[in-house]
Design an enzyme around this catalytic site. Structure first.
Site, short mmCIF file in Angstrom:
data_model
loop_
_atom_site.label_atom_id
_atom_site.label_comp_id
_atom_site.label_asym_id
_atom_site.label_seq_id
_atom_site.Cartn_x
_atom_site.Cartn_y
_atom_site.Cartn_z
N CYS A 1 10.50 0.63 -6.15
CA CYS A 1 10.24 1.30 -4.89
C CYS A 1 11.11 2.54 -4.75
O CYS A 1 11.89 2.87 -5.62
CB CYS A 1 10.53 0.34 -3.73
N LEU B 1 6.15 -0.12 -4.24
CA LEU B 1 5.28 -0.38 -5.40
C LEU B 1 5.23 -1.89 -5.52
O LEU B 1 6.19 -2.52 -5.96
CB LEU B 1 5.84 0.26 -6.66
#
Length: 644
Positions: free
Chosen positions: A2, A73
């Site tokens: 992320c 993500l």
């Protein structure tokens, strides 16, 4: 995997700007394209406003001195319940986290036995947050993974920051009396127009010397990197004061006598490191360059039976620089679904895009093929395993062999005698032979290994008014000197230790993180599992380097599958054939980019010095392709900065 962002304002600085903080978070969308989360909090009255991407109404204006942002993500637990920022203990603690905790399931079971009632089914973020709640900063010793994260404790009014042991995940921050901002990438901090862009001359010098800017510096004054294996505490009342602490050191104990036991232990630890990194709720594959390190990882993945394995490779048109034939051999042996792509000289057109991603000058040319293979892999998978770290833990760099020879020849000489001798060798060395530039560097360096890994003479390229003077030498080489002096006395162990603390986190892992995340691809490095690293540091010397062969143990493990021709071939490395390209296909581009009077590079470098360096290279006097690549990157970075 992320992107994270956060901002804390000092009490007298007023509320944080909600719209700006959201934009700064969303600049990291490439690191987390699946979702966004934004928390605005008021540390004085406990008011909280949590928004997810797509939510309409912003919080009431003028509220909140704290902001945590997250770009997701989704890799583990794809549900909304695992979204961030995430809270625990009745919203006392909030976390924003970038990375993966590979042993999260065993930690989850341990915490459940202590009474934690988890609300997610499979989130390593929630496990990490509760680990911090229960064990505080001591939780870091229990983690196997890659991470950079922040935990906000509203009751104690403090912020906790941490970065993984080896520096796989980045964390930048800017601390002033008015407040603190932190982020996964520099660009998120620079999106704030109030952040100054004052150049750090020492950092610029370090770039020309080493090809990277080591932590804690960045190219900009006032913006720092949290070093690997460090944690930090920040009092919300004094956000400009960041208290750093190192929580892990690589240690090498005395090895036992039995080589057979070492091989078994290494194989077992390697298998466990790979197994932990195969846990994923999204498609997963592997980089397979054809080199020994990535091949070892692919071998373990195949042995663990992870279904149909996808592998990805990059090569070059020049046969002597490409390892694609070896990558195909690996794919055939382990029956992978193999995808490859050839990087031709026209790929240099991607240089502006690559420089823009890295935010500050970064001169490892293999960033470009890593960028390309990441994009190729992302078309089919979200997670990929790589062989990064094998050269450091198993002594695979060719320069170790050169360093040993030099140490044998010149090491016993004290520096006052060695430096004049190197100066004489540099003066007498024929320009047509390789090595002249090394002796010039060795005459200026404190240690011979520093002369191998740095370009001591490149400071003369800078304009005199910004060139760091002799008094800045300790700062320029501080990261190298600290590692060199703390390293074990054994010469090979010292070289490995220095690279593990300098080149690996500041170059190799920066490249791996930035290039892969630009493609929204999560890259996992099983050879850098900290338990495997600690074991490798204890391996007997002759299992790593015996004076003739390097990576001895690794070659023994692979020889049975792939044969002696595969394991004993000369090392290529994952580098573009710059020397050939610069003197051939892209010679005109090289002259256009570096020798044009309008080149913004000349705001930092002397035009005459740059012209002289390029001229010596084109005449074939020295292989200065690495130096030229550093100047190309720096010139492009200057163009982007000056152009806004």
């Amino acid at each position: 995997m992320c992107g994270i962002f956060g901002r804390l304002n000092a009490p007298e600085a007023g509320p944080v700007p909600w719209d700006l903080c959201r934009r700064q978070t969303d600049i990291l969308r490439h690191r987390g394209p699946d979702a966004g989360g934004y928390l605005l909090a008021d540390s004085r009255n406990g008011a909280l406003h949590l928004r997810r991407e797509g939510d309409g109404a912003p919080p009431p204006p003028g509220e909140g001195d704290l902001f945590l942002g997250h770009r997701r993500l989704a890799v583990l637990d794809l549900s909304e319940a695992a979204a961030q920022p995430m809270a625990a203990a009745r919203e006392r603690y909030w976390i924003t986290f970038n990375g993966e905790i590979y042993n999260y399931w065993s930690l989850r079971q341990e915490l459940a036995r202590q009474g934690v009632d988890f609300r997610t089914a499979n989130s390593d973020t929630e496990v990490l947050l509760w680990a911090f709640v229960h064990w505080g900063e001591d939780c870091l010793a229990r983690l196997r993974g890659m991470f950079a994260f922040a935990v906000l404790d509203l009751k104690e009014r403090r912020l906790f920051l941490a970065r993984d042991r080896l520096g796989k995940k980045p964390l930048y921050y800017r601390a002033t009396p008015a407040g603190l901002q932190f982020a996964s990438e520099l660009k998120a901090l620079l999106a704030d127009p109030a952040v100054p862009r004052d150049l750090d001359p020492v950092a610029l010098g370090q770039y020309l010397l080493y090809g990277y800017i080591p932590s804690p510096r960045t190219i900009f004054q006032g913006i720092a990197k949290l070093p690997p294996a460090h944690l930090a505490w920040v009092d919300l009342n004094r956000p400009g004061e960041v208290r750093l602490k190192r929580y892990w050191h690589p240690a090498a104990a005395e090895p036992p006598a039995s080589p057979g036991a070492w091989r078994e232990e290494f194989e077992a630890e390697l298998a466990e490191a790979v197994r932990l990194r195969l846990v994923s709720d999204v498609p997963l594959g592997a980089f397979s360059s054809g080199g020994l390190d990535s091949t070892l990882v692919v071998r373990e993945m195949a042995r663990l039976g992870n279904g149909s394995l996808k592998t990805f490779a990059i090569g070059f048109p020049e046969a002597e620089a490409s390892e694609l034939p070896w990558a195909r051999q690996v794919a055939a042996r382990y029956r992978t679904q193999h995808t490859e792509e050839v990087v031709a000289p026209d790929a240099l057109a991607l240089l502006p895009e690559v420089v823009r991603q890295f935010d500050e000058p970064f001169a490892d040319s293999s960033a470009l093929p890593t960028w390309i293979v990441s994009r190729v892999a992302r078309r089919q998978v979200t997670v990929a395993l790589s062989g990064d770290g094998g050269d450091e833990i198993l002594a695979g760099y060719r320069r170790y062999h050169h360093a040993h020879r030099l140490e044998h020849l010149l090491g016993p000489l004290p520096a006052p005698l060695r430096r004049p001798l190197c100066s004489l060798l540099a003066a007498a060395w024929p320009a047509r032979l390789r090595g002249k530039s090394f002796w010039e560097r060795a005459a200026a360096a404190d240690t011979l290994y520093r002369a191998i890994v740095s370009r001591e003479t490149n400071l003369t390229l800078l304009r005199p008014e910004i060139r760091p003077g002799p008094e800045a030498a300790p700062e320029l080489h501080a990261h190298f000197t600290a590692a060199w002096e703390a390293a074990p006395r054994d010469f090979l162990a010292r070289l490995q230790y220095v690279d593990l603390l300098t080149y690996l986190p500041e170059d190799i892992l920066v490249k791996a993180d930035q290039a892969s995340m630009a493609a929204s691809l999560e890259l996992r490095c099983p050879l850098l599992d900290h338990r495997l690293v600690e074991l490798a540091l204890r391996l007997p010397r002759d299992l790593k380097y015996n004076g003739r062969e390097q990576k001895v143990l690794l070659k023994e493990l692979l020889a049975a599958d792939l044969g002696p021709e595969f394991v004993h071939r000369p090392k290529n490395g994952f580098q573009m054939p710059l020397r050939r390209w610069f003197r051939g296909d892209v010679r005109a581009l090289l002259q256009e980019r570096l020798l044009s009077p309008a080149n913004p590079l000349f705001s930092l470098c002397q035009r005459e010095a740059v012209t002289g360096l390029v001229g010596r290279f084109l005449k074939g006097q020295n292989d200065l392709s690495e130096d030229i690549w550093r100047l190309l990157v720096l010139g492009e970075w200057c163009r982007q900065v000056q152009g806004g």
